[in-house]
Scaffold this motif. Structure first.
Motif, short mmCIF file in Angstrom:
data_model
loop_
_atom_site.label_atom_id
_atom_site.label_comp_id
_atom_site.label_asym_id
_atom_site.label_seq_id
_atom_site.Cartn_x
_atom_site.Cartn_y
_atom_site.Cartn_z
N GLN A 187 0.85 -1.18 0.00
CA GLN A 187 0.00 0.00 0.00
C GLN A 187 0.89 1.23 0.00
O GLN A 187 1.67 1.44 0.94
CB GLN A 187 -0.93 0.01 1.21
CG GLN A 187 -1.97 1.11 1.17
CD GLN A 187 -2.96 1.02 2.30
OE1 GLN A 187 -2.67 0.47 3.36
NE2 GLN A 187 -4.15 1.56 2.11
N GLN A 207 -3.10 4.79 -0.67
CA GLN A 207 -3.85 4.35 -1.84
C GLN A 207 -4.44 2.97 -1.54
O GLN A 207 -4.15 2.37 -0.51
CB GLN A 207 -2.93 4.26 -3.06
CG GLN A 207 -2.33 5.58 -3.49
CD GLN A 207 -1.37 5.39 -4.64
OE1 GLN A 207 -1.38 4.37 -5.32
NE2 GLN A 207 -0.53 6.38 -4.89
N GLY A 208 -5.25 2.44 -2.45
CA GLY A 208 -5.73 1.08 -2.29
C GLY A 208 -4.58 0.10 -2.38
O GLY A 208 -3.65 0.29 -3.16
N PRO A 209 -4.58 -0.94 -1.56
CA PRO A 209 -3.51 -1.94 -1.63
C PRO A 209 -3.40 -2.55 -3.02
O PRO A 209 -4.37 -2.63 -3.76
CB PRO A 209 -3.94 -2.98 -0.60
CG PRO A 209 -4.78 -2.23 0.37
CD PRO A 209 -5.51 -1.22 -0.46
#
Lengths: 108, 114
Positions: free
Chosen positions: A38, A42-44
């Motif tokens: 990540q 942010q989104g993984p």
């Protein structure tokens, strides 16, 4: 609760290989080892997964010990953009359990 | 690149308002998930779905609700927002086929409740 153990943080020089360890001593025979990262909330992002054999893709390599109780994620030539939190997880069903991960900082 | 979208990206709202966070994916994935993440903290699964008309509660109790009327759409609703709901909400999806579970994440919605 996460069942894996990872160091809280690590540093690595730019251009060198980053080796991130993970202990998963309670992993069962049909559970895969997954790695995600990540970058700054942010989104993984999925990196790689493995069951028994070592695995390699365009992002990284995954080395799993023979007893499957630990693994190492290898970023062969770390860049500044690899600075992120790296999560190691064991998973045998639909759900992933994210722990606290390892905060990897790539040093210029 | 994964085709999973979340709107809005940022939301600041007053206490007591009803809000819906949108999540859509164009990959035809059956499984979808909602995670909650406070700044600098772990991700916690709050809801997931195996497919249309399927919803399940995750590992972390949440006052939010979800619905899955269409495969591509998995909205999350808070009937009455409170400051304790301030957090980042991340949506993900994965393909039900195959023995493993690669989840694709959206960019997240950062919610602030005043």
């Amino acid at each position: 609760d996460a069942k894996t153990t990872q160091p809280t943080s690590m540093d690595c020089a730019e251009g060198r290989a980053a080796n991130l360890p993970c202990n998963h001593s309670t992993i069962s025979g049909n559970e895969y080892v997954y790695w995600y990262r990540q970058i700054h909330s942010q989104g993984p992002q999925y990196i790689i997964h493995g069951l028994k054999n070592n695995e390699t893709n365009e992002m990284a390599s995954l080395i799993i010990t023979e007893d499957r109780k630990s693994s190492t994620l290898i970023l062969p030539h770390a860049t500044l953009r690899d600075t992120a939190v790296y999560y190691c997880m064991e998973n045998g069903n639909e759900k992933l359990t994210f722990g606290t991960g390892t905060r990897l900082t790539i040093i210029p | 690149e994964a085709d999973i979208y979340q709107t809005p990206r940022y939301l600041v709202i007053g206490t007591g308002k009803k809000i819906t966070l949108e999540c859509s994916q164009t990959m035809g994935h059956d499984k979808m998930y909602w995670y909650q993440q406070d700044p600098g903290m772990e991700l916690h699964l709050i809801h997931y779905s195996y497919g249309v008309n399927s919803t399940e509660k995750g590992d972390l109790s949440s006052e939010s609700t979800v619905s899955r009327i269409r495969t591509e759409h998995f909205p999350l609703t808070l009937e009455s927002a409170r400051p304790s709901h301030t957090s980042q909400y991340l949506c993900a999806s994965s393909d039900i086929r195959g023995p493993y579970n690669e989840q694709f994440f959206g960019p997240g919605t950062r919610l602030t409740v005043l």
